[in-house]
Enzyme design. Structure first.
Site, PDB file in Angstrom:
ATOM      1  N   LYS A  34       0.762  -1.336  -0.168  1.00  0.00           N
ATOM      2  CA  LYS A  34      -0.309  -0.173  -0.098  1.00  0.00           C
ATOM      3  C   LYS A  34       0.995   1.054  -0.014  1.00  0.00           C
ATOM      4  O   LYS A  34       2.430   1.482   0.154  1.00  0.00           O
ATOM      5  CB  LYS A  34      -1.438  -0.221   1.535  1.00  0.00           C
ATOM      6  CG  LYS A  34       0.056  -0.063   2.370  1.00  0.00           C
ATOM      7  CD  LYS A  34      -1.821  -0.576   3.559  1.00  0.00           C
ATOM      8  CE  LYS A  34      -0.475  -0.649   4.912  1.00  0.00           C
ATOM      9  NZ  LYS A  34      -1.145  -0.799   5.788  1.00  0.00           N
ATOM     10  N   ARG A 129     -10.947  -0.521  15.013  1.00  0.00           N
ATOM     11  CA  ARG A 129     -10.710  -0.054  13.084  1.00  0.00           C
ATOM     12  C   ARG A 129     -11.974  -0.283  12.797  1.00  0.00           C
ATOM     13  O   ARG A 129     -12.867  -0.271  12.587  1.00  0.00           O
ATOM     14  CB  ARG A 129      -9.401  -0.060  12.509  1.00  0.00           C
ATOM     15  CG  ARG A 129      -8.726   0.574  12.427  1.00  0.00           C
ATOM     16  CD  ARG A 129      -7.266   0.993  11.985  1.00  0.00           C
ATOM     17  NE  ARG A 129      -6.448  -0.272  10.578  1.00  0.00           N
ATOM     18  CZ  ARG A 129      -5.505  -0.203  10.625  1.00  0.00           C
ATOM     19  NH1 ARG A 129      -4.831   0.957  11.152  1.00  0.00           N
ATOM     20  NH2 ARG A 129      -5.184  -1.204  10.176  1.00  0.00           N
ATOM     21  N   TYR A 251      15.391  29.589   8.544  1.00  0.00           N
ATOM     22  CA  TYR A 251      13.917  30.734   8.988  1.00  0.00           C
ATOM     23  C   TYR A 251      13.954  30.284  10.734  1.00  0.00           C
ATOM     24  O   TYR A 251      13.901  28.695  10.805  1.00  0.00           O
ATOM     25  CB  TYR A 251      12.231  29.720   8.174  1.00  0.00           C
ATOM     26  CG  TYR A 251      12.398  29.604   6.533  1.00  0.00           C
ATOM     27  CD1 TYR A 251      12.091  31.741   6.361  1.00  0.00           C
ATOM     28  CD2 TYR A 251      12.315  28.849   5.530  1.00  0.00           C
ATOM     29  CE1 TYR A 251      12.330  31.552   5.268  1.00  0.00           C
ATOM     30  CE2 TYR A 251      12.229  29.244   4.586  1.00  0.00           C
ATOM     31  CZ  TYR A 251      12.158  30.851   3.916  1.00  0.00           C
ATOM     32  OH  TYR A 251      11.959  30.358   3.087  1.00  0.00           O
ATOM     33  N   MET A 299      11.599  24.354   2.840  1.00  0.00           N
ATOM     34  CA  MET A 299      10.626  23.585   1.716  1.00  0.00           C
ATOM     35  C   MET A 299      11.735  22.531   0.772  1.00  0.00           C
ATOM     36  O   MET A 299      11.269  21.327   0.588  1.00  0.00           O
ATOM     37  CB  MET A 299      10.018  24.112   0.747  1.00  0.00           C
ATOM     38  CG  MET A 299       8.734  23.705   0.037  1.00  0.00           C
ATOM     39  SD  MET A 299       8.517  24.573  -0.874  1.00  0.00           S
ATOM     40  CE  MET A 299       6.877  25.445   0.072  1.00  0.00           C
TER      41      MET A 299
HETATM   42  C1  LIG Z   1      -0.257  -1.769   7.091  1.00  0.00           C
HETATM   43  C2  LIG Z   1      -1.015  -2.946   6.966  1.00  0.00           C
HETATM   44  C3  LIG Z   1      -0.050  -5.085   7.572  1.00  0.00           C
HETATM   45  C4  LIG Z   1       1.730  -4.177   7.005  1.00  0.00           C
HETATM   46  O1  LIG Z   1       1.711  -3.866   8.307  1.00  0.00           O
HETATM   47  P1  LIG Z   1       3.708  -3.731   8.922  1.00  0.00           P
HETATM   48  O2  LIG Z   1       3.242  -2.853   9.881  1.00  0.00           O
HETATM   49  O3  LIG Z   1       3.505  -2.853   7.260  1.00  0.00           O
HETATM   50  O4  LIG Z   1       4.239  -5.539   8.321  1.00  0.00           O
HETATM   51  C5  LIG Z   1      -0.898  -6.128   7.907  1.00  0.00           C
HETATM   52  N1  LIG Z   1      -1.814  -5.648   7.720  1.00  0.00           N
HETATM   53  C6  LIG Z   1      -2.801  -4.890   7.789  1.00  0.00           C
HETATM   54  C7  LIG Z   1      -4.153  -5.156   8.012  1.00  0.00           C
HETATM   55  C8  LIG Z   1      -2.170  -4.190   7.365  1.00  0.00           C
HETATM   56  O5  LIG Z   1      -3.016  -2.609   7.076  1.00  0.00           O
END
Ligand SMILES: *Cc1c(COP(=O)(O)O)cnc(C)c1O
Length: 355
Positions: A34, A129, A251, A299
């Site tokens: 992802k 979640r 800055y 930046m």
């Molecule tokens: C992002 C995610 C993972 C991977 O998690 P890591 O800590 O990066 O290994 C696994 N399962 C779900 C549902 C996730 O959202």
């Protein structure tokens, strides 16, 4: 061309996949890609990790990109689909969908699909979640079993505190109790679970951050788990200044010299994905030597201490993170985690795959 670059190491990704496999033993490995492969470039990662058994993402567009790039392994959508149109597309590309709520079951029951689709049925074991409560899980499973559009059903949960030594005891017990009379493959483990909780490897592990060579476990460096950084975020000094005692840089004039000091101006700023919250003292390497950042990140530029680097000059190579400086060390100095920094690499930073 501006000298900033993120080099993506295919061999480090492959090495880290092998580390996952050593831990996971017989479990199949789903590589979590992802957020554009945690910032490394989706297709770069997918090609390097061709030996993975599956890939997981959240965007259907990324899932389609993977199919079109030739991925024929399982592709899991971690949040499932958001409407019936997506469900039809997901089925036509032979994706696997997470089902975490009632409306996704209804969609499966009420949509005409090109073929049945594989499902991960998610249980909420305490993260709160996504997922069905344990008390609702068996009924959800039964509905899916009776639904012609649902092919294979994999049982899944996700742990909130897997980075803690006792962090999965309760949720794992809840999961096992709830699923003891339900058959099917099981997927539980993120990176922290893979590394710290072998009792929860189950049939499929879902490896994310460890593939990229950053730590899932707070204070334990990735190197302690034999992981190698997959991203080398580098640039160069584009100017050198000498500050006299009492002069400041950047800055807000946040850093003021207490004696005469040479400082380097690095072509990298928060618009490249370097954290603006990095404080004076954040580690950075110039000519391969560890030094520190000074003042406030701007930046397009940031500043570093050349006190002990008399030979450093415009053109000297700088490592923001990679082998010498771990992304986790920069994250720690910025009040965040390696995950966030890797994902935040800006599109304007050129990525190139290296051996
Ligand atoms: C992002 C995610 C993972 C991977 O998690 P890591 O800590 O990066 O290994 C696994 N399962 C779900 C549902 C996730 O959202």
């Amino acid at each position: 061309m501006r000298p900033i670059c993120a080099a993506i190491s295919a061999s480090a990704l492959q090495h880290n996949l092998n580390v996952v496999k050593q831990h996971a033993k017989t479990a199949k490995v789903m590589a979590v890609v992802k957020a554009n492969g945690y910032g490394h470039g989706l297709i770069n990662v997918v090609y390097a990790l061709a030996e993975a058994d599956g890939f997981a993402t959240v965007n259907i567009a990324s899932a389609i990109d993977m199919r079109e790039a030739g991925v024929d392994q399982d592709i899991l959508l971690l949040e499932g689909v958001f409407d019936e149109e997506e469900l039809r597309i997901a089925a036509s590309f032979d994706m696997t969908v997470t089902v975490h709520n009632e409306s996704q079951i209804s969609m499966l029951e009420n949509t005409q699909l090109a073929r049945p689709i594989n499902v991960y049925l998610k249980m909420n074991t305490g993260m709160n979640r996504l997922g069905f409560k344990p008390s609702d899980y068996a009924a959800a499973h039964q509905r899916l079993q009776q639904c012609d559009n649902a092919a294979n059903i994999t049982l899944m949960t996700h742990f909130a505190t897997a980075n803690e030594p006792t962090g999965i005891i309760e949720p794992l017990a809840r999961f096992k109790e709830t699923t003891k009379t339900i058959g099917g493959e099981v997927s539980l483990a993120n990176s922290a679970t893979i590394l710290l909780h072998p009792e929860a490897h189950a049939d499929w592990v879902r490896a994310g951050i460890m593939l990229y060579g950053a730590t899932p476990a707070g204070d334990t460096p990735a190197a302690d788990f034999n992981l190698k950084p997959a991203m080398y975020f580098t640039s160069e000094l584009i100017a050198v200044q000498t500050l006299e005692k009492g002069e400041s840089v950047g800055y807000g004039a946040l850093f003021t010299a207490t004696k005469q000091i040479r400082i380097g101006i690095v072509a990298c700023g928060y618009a490249d994905g370097y954290p603006r919250h990095a404080l004076t003292g954040t580690p950075i390497a110039v000519n391969g030597t560890v030094t520190q950042t000074l003042g406030r990140v701007s930046m397009d530029m940031l500043f570093c201490d050349l006190s002990d680097l008399p030979e450093a000059d415009a053109g000297s190579p700088v490592e923001l993170w990679g082998d010498t400086i771990s992304v986790d060390a920069v994250a720690q100095a910025s009040g965040t985690i390696g995950y966030e920094l890797l994902c935040a690499i800006a599109p304007r930073v050129q990525k190139k795959v290296v051996e």
